[in-house]
Design an enzyme around this catalytic site. Structure first.
Site, short mmCIF file in Angstrom:
data_model
loop_
_atom_site.label_atom_id
_atom_site.label_comp_id
_atom_site.label_asym_id
_atom_site.label_seq_id
_atom_site.Cartn_x
_atom_site.Cartn_y
_atom_site.Cartn_z
N LEU A 135 0.86 -1.19 0.00
CA LEU A 135 0.00 0.00 0.00
C LEU A 135 0.89 1.23 0.00
O LEU A 135 1.95 1.24 0.63
CB LEU A 135 -0.91 0.02 1.24
CG LEU A 135 -1.99 -1.05 1.38
CD1 LEU A 135 -2.74 -0.87 2.69
CD2 LEU A 135 -2.95 -1.02 0.21
N ASP A 136 0.45 2.27 -0.70
CA ASP A 136 1.18 3.54 -0.67
C ASP A 136 1.19 4.10 0.76
O ASP A 136 0.34 3.76 1.58
CB ASP A 136 0.54 4.55 -1.61
CG ASP A 136 0.58 4.11 -3.06
OD1 ASP A 136 1.49 3.35 -3.42
OD2 ASP A 136 -0.32 4.53 -3.82
N ARG A 137 2.09 5.01 0.99
CA ARG A 137 2.26 5.60 2.32
C ARG A 137 0.95 6.13 2.90
O ARG A 137 0.64 5.91 4.08
CB ARG A 137 3.29 6.73 2.26
CG ARG A 137 3.44 7.51 3.55
CD ARG A 137 4.54 8.53 3.47
NE ARG A 137 4.73 9.22 4.75
CZ ARG A 137 5.89 9.69 5.17
NH1 ARG A 137 6.97 9.56 4.41
NH2 ARG A 137 5.99 10.29 6.34
#
Length: 305
Positions: A135-137
């Site tokens: 998952l992105d930040r």
């Protein structure tokens, strides 16, 4: 960390060697080598055994995986860690916003890896960080962590074979179509190391399915499933069709209603890699996505999930 796996040998494997049995159960060459190097890592009916030995129906084959060293260069940090599920083989966590998954330049002690390292430090055991999905930040929601090398190998294979089913929810600007499929290819944006763009000449195939769940105050709540896993796929595809996610610093820096991209990994379903038992997990909308004005959006997620 010690994980013991025991198998009751059936007629199907009567006469097969231990080596053939292990390969049939997706034990990699690396894992088999580790088992051979471990004292009593492989036993048959309680007695140490070589991988070339034959098996008989009714035998009990026991395998012991031992890991004594923790992942290097991951500093334990007392960060929030929301554990949804945990057993001997895997852990499901609900990742918060503003939390990278892996340490990197500028993110040395503020990542999910650091939080997990601290969790296991408090339990007094070694810790090897194995994050299966990404998952992105600033994307919130469910992630799978493998707790041993065998479950990691199986889960990684399941992920590659699309046997781990992930559903996302997002807020998108404007009234989206009721449902649709986006197949625009995605490539790296020129001159950027992180930004992506739709590029029909050089892009890689990408496929996103979406369905509108609700429309409130100028924003659509949508459910999404991916056939591919390109970097920033949902964010790029939704911008491409004219309905970008609010709060997205790369693709739509409009922070009117939210301070980060309004994207949440809310449902995971798959078979347990060891037991085969069906598993399904959900994570409620985070607070910054749960309301538009005075309207609660959680009620629009499909019933029973």
């Amino acid at each position: 960390m010690k994980r013991i796996l025991a198998y009751n040998i059936t007629e199907e494997y009567d006469g097969s060697t231990i080596q053939k049995f292990l390969k049939a159960h997706s034990y990699s060459a690396q894992i088999i080598r580790r088992l051979k190097e471990t004292k009593e890592g492989i036993t048959k009916n309680g007695i140490w055994a070589r991988v070339g030995e034959p098996l008989c129906s009714g035998d009990v084959l026991s395998l012991t995986l031992v890991e004594k060293a923790s992942s290097e260069n991951i500093v334990p940090s007392p960060l929030p860690l929301s554990i949804v599920y945990e057993d001997e083989d895997l852990m499901i966590v609900n990742k918060a916003a503003d939390m990278p998954i892996h340490p990197s330049q500028g993110n040395y002690d503020n990542t999910l890896a650091n939080a997990c390292a601290y969790y296991y430090q408090q339990k007094g055991g070694p810790f090897v960080y194995r994050c299966i999905n990404r998952l992105d930040r600033d994307t919130t929601g469910l992630l799978i962590l493998a707790k041993n090398m065998y479950s990691a190998s199986l889960l990684s294979g399941m992920c590659a074979d699309r046997k781990i089913h992930r559903q996302y929810v997002a807020l998108a600007q404007g009234l989206t179509p009721g449902s649709g499929t986006i197949t625009a290819p995605i490539a790296r944006a020129p001159g950027s190391t992180i930004e992506r763009m739709v590029d029909f000449s050089t892009g890689e195939y990408a496929c996103t399915h979406f369905r509108r769940l609700a429309y409130k105050n100028g924003y659509s709540l949508i459910s999404l499933e991916l056939d591919t896993g390109r970097t920033h796929q949902i964010r790029v595809h939704m911008k491409h069709i004219g309905h970008p996610l609010p709060g997205d610093f790369l693709y739509n820096p409009d922070y009117t209603i939210i301070g980060r991209q309004a994207l949440h990994s809310w449902r995971l379903s798959f078979q347990h890699p060891i037991t085969g038992i069906p598993l399904c997990f959900t994570a409620s909308l985070p607070d910054d996505m749960a309301y538009i004005g005075q309207d609660s959006l959680q009620q629009y997620l499909p019933a029973g999930l």
